[in-house]
Write an enzyme that holds these catalytic residues in place. Structure first.
Site, PDB file in Angstrom:
ATOM      1  N   HIS A  66      -0.653   8.742  -6.260  1.00 43.82           N
ATOM      2  CA  HIS A  66      -0.501   8.055  -7.543  1.00 43.82           C
ATOM      3  C   HIS A  66       0.440   8.844  -8.448  1.00 43.82           C
ATOM      4  CE1 HIS A  66      -4.312   6.047  -6.235  1.00 43.82           C
ATOM      5  NE2 HIS A  66      -3.647   5.016  -6.716  1.00 43.82           N
ATOM      6  N   ASP A  73       1.341  -3.668  -5.346  1.00 46.07           N
ATOM      7  CA  ASP A  73       0.543  -2.449  -5.461  1.00 46.07           C
ATOM      8  C   ASP A  73      -0.007  -1.997  -4.114  1.00 46.07           C
ATOM      9  OD1 ASP A  73      -0.716  -0.323  -6.763  1.00 46.07           O
ATOM     10  OD2 ASP A  73      -2.515  -1.490  -7.197  1.00 46.07           O
ATOM     11  N   GLN A 129      -7.063   3.336   7.330  1.00 40.52           N
ATOM     12  CA  GLN A 129      -5.977   2.368   7.221  1.00 40.52           C
ATOM     13  C   GLN A 129      -6.288   1.055   7.918  1.00 40.52           C
ATOM     14  OE1 GLN A 129      -3.297   2.672   5.198  1.00 40.52           O
ATOM     15  NE2 GLN A 129      -4.491   4.466   4.562  1.00 40.52           N
TER      16      GLN A 129
END
Length: 428
Positions: free
Chosen positions: A148, A298, A349
């Site tokens: 981030h 995003d 993932q």
């Protein structure tokens, strides 16, 4: 004590003071330190950075220069200029672009896109003020966060630009829609502390208390953005009613990125597509699709080419593991997906792709009429998921010797820990 960081401006919408959220550590969580010195250092750094960036480069002001950059050598300048000419391509390498721009990918990209979309002329924006605002945004991302950070913001902004160009959407967008989409993408994670919402709640962080444990980070990102808009006076020349509307719409867009609201938006999108009642001439439907576009941007990393997707996956898992290490150090319960000894990168993932990414991007493809871009993203997604599945046995073998990413508790889609991705505040 950090205290209440809100500022109340002319519209009555609370805005947060820049520099109010230093890098998270346990001392800050217990409110045993003061933020004044840190805030002062950030202001000095930002001022010096602005002077350095502004005088060094016309490229950073959204103008492709004919003269060489002082900040970058001629070879790097040529490559950066070439990359900007292909900014609408899905294989755009944001990591390379960030290196070519000396760590200024977000500022450079936004200045270029505002110029390319005609937003500077349409809204009569002052170029110096725009640059100052964008430097504020870039500087308020934490470069020490593996995921981030400002490069993630630039990546999301580039993806948003691609989605705004989708024919199904582009023909109906107004200049205001485009500016809102780009600004929300650029600022959607500003001042992110590198930990998720449950962490802030269980450590009784002041932001969790301030926002009553609801969309804590997203509210902070939005209010911080408003604070920077007002401090920079980027929109001060616009009518008051218009700036109020922009602030509210930015909030609606940024708050939509809360992963806890994923099912809410997905269900609504499915209903619209099933009923065929989306009218992009309607301002509310158009705003809803901007929310969906930002949500896609995003979490689009699994839809990138493998080389870039893999880097993002490793970065977000590293950020998760750092949170887990912090929780373990201070004898807190380790959050799901944050235990390096149990939660492997492939298993995280695969679960993320299965439960979060695939459902949303299948509906996005339906909305676009299965455009070339949406089909390409789904193809990359399928390939990347297969790649991670192939890496699962390697993870188990490497972890058996005590190294690697740890032995996974869960080995494929459908497990409890992967399903919890939806509820953990910040997804990969």
């Amino acid at each position: 004590m950090l205290g209440d960081v809100r500022l109340r401006g002319q519209t009555g919408v609370p805005a947060e003071r820049r520099g109010s959220y230093p890098f998270i550590d346990f001392r800050l969580l217990n409110n045993t330190t003061h933020s004044g010195e840190i805030g002062t250092k950030k202001k000095v750094k930002r001022l010096l950075s602005f002077q350095r960036y502004f005088h060094a480069s016309r490229l950073l002001r959204g103008i492709i220069p004919q003269a060489p950059l002082h900040l970058l050598d001629e070879d790097y300048l040529g490559q950066a200029r070439h990359m900007l000419s292909k900014v609408g391509m899905w294989d755009f390498d944001i990591f390379l672009f960030d290196r070519l721009t000396n760590g200024n990918s977000l500022v450079t990209l936004l200045c270029h896109l505002f110029n390319a979309h005609g937003l500077i002329h349409h809204f009569k924006l002052d170029m110096v003020t725009l640059h100052r605002f964008l430097v504020m945004v870039q500087e308020d991302y934490h470069s020490q966060n593996p995921y981030h950070n400002a490069v993630h913001a630039a990546d999301v902004t580039q993806a948003m630009h691609c989605y705004l160009k989708e024919p199904k959407l582009a023909s109906s967008l107004t200049p205001l829609d485009i500016m809102l989409g780009l600004l929300a993408a650029a600022a959607h994670d500003v001042d992110h502390p590198g930990v998720n919402q449950p962490f802030l709640i269980k450590t009784n962080h002041h932001l969790a208390n301030l926002y009553q444990n609801m969309s804590v980070l997203e509210n902070h990102h939005w209010r911080s953005t408003i604070g920077m808009l007002r401090e920079s006076r980027l929109l001060a020349h616009l009518p008051k009613e218009m700036t109020q509307d922009i602030e509210q719409q930015l909030g609606s867009l940024i708050l939509a990125t809360d992963i806890n609201r994923q099912n809410e938006f997905l269900t609504r999108l499915k209903a619209h597509l099933h009923n065929k009642d989306l009218s992009l001439e309607d301002v509310h439907d158009r705003h809803f699709m901007l929310q969906i576009a930002l949500k896609c941007a995003d979490i689009c990393n699994p839809c990138r080419i493998w080389e870039m997707s893999k880097q993002w996956s490793e970065r977000v898992c590293e950020e998760f593991y750092r949170q887990g290490d912090l929780e373990q150090k201070f004898e807190l319960e380790i959050s799901p997906l944050c235990n390096q000894q149990k939660d492997s990168i492939p298993s995280i993932q695969i679960g993320f792709m299965t439960y979060i990414v695939e459902p949303l991007f299948r509906e996005w493809a339906r909305f676009t009429g299965h455009s070339a871009l949406s089909e390409s993203m789904l193809s990359h997604l399928a390939h990347n998921k297969a790649q991670w599945k192939r890496l699962l046995p390697n993870q188990r073998r490497s972890s058996s010797g005590g190294g690697g990413s740890g032995s996974p508790d869960h080995t494929g889609p459908g497990t409890e820990a992967e399903g919890q991705t939806v509820t953990e505040g910040d997804a990969p």
